[in-house]
Design a protein around this motif. Structure first.
Motif, PDB file in Angstrom:
ATOM      1  N   HIS A  39      31.334  38.769  40.232  1.00 48.04           N
ATOM      2  CA  HIS A  39      30.335  39.718  39.745  1.00 48.04           C
ATOM      3  C   HIS A  39      29.433  39.090  38.688  1.00 48.04           C
ATOM      4  N   GLU A  40      29.971  38.208  37.887  1.00 47.68           N
ATOM      5  CA  GLU A  40      29.187  37.567  36.839  1.00 47.68           C
ATOM      6  C   GLU A  40      28.345  36.399  37.359  1.00 47.68           C
ATOM      7  N   ILE A  53      28.826  29.522  44.585  1.00 46.28           N
ATOM      8  CA  ILE A  53      30.224  29.912  44.432  1.00 46.28           C
ATOM      9  C   ILE A  53      30.979  29.498  45.686  1.00 46.28           C
ATOM     10  N   THR A  54      32.117  28.845  45.469  1.00 46.15           N
ATOM     11  CA  THR A  54      32.994  28.522  46.585  1.00 46.15           C
ATOM     12  C   THR A  54      34.433  28.821  46.191  1.00 46.15           C
ATOM     13  N   ARG A  86      26.910  40.304  47.326  1.00 49.34           N
ATOM     14  CA  ARG A  86      25.528  39.836  47.239  1.00 49.34           C
ATOM     15  C   ARG A  86      24.577  40.752  47.993  1.00 49.34           C
ATOM     16  N   MET A  87      25.007  41.258  49.125  1.00 51.53           N
ATOM     17  CA  MET A  87      24.172  42.184  49.900  1.00 51.53           C
ATOM     18  C   MET A  87      23.966  43.496  49.139  1.00 51.53           C
TER      19      MET A  87
END
Length: 60
Positions: free
Chosen positions: A5-6, A12-13, A48-49
């Motif tokens: 969330h941050e 990001i993986t 993300r969507m």
């Protein structure tokens, strides 16, 4: 989840987070799926969507 969330707008993986949290990627993946109910990558994509949808709805 808080880390996602941050940092949703960054690269990001699962591998990156496994290093940060000091867990093997397979273990972290299994725990994430068990606790959240979906895979790490699916959760990241869904989040993300949702953020993109809010941005589209609230941007003039």
């Amino acid at each position: 989840m808080n880390m996602i969330h941050e940092q949703y707008d960054q690269e990001i993986t699962l591998e990156l987070y496994s290093k940060i949290l000091n867990y093997h990627p397979v273990y972290l993946s299994r725990i994430f799926k068990r606790e959240i109910g979906i895979s790490f990558s699916d959760y990241l994509t869904d989040y993300r969507m949702k953020i993109a949808k809010v941005m589209l709805e609230t941007t003039i």
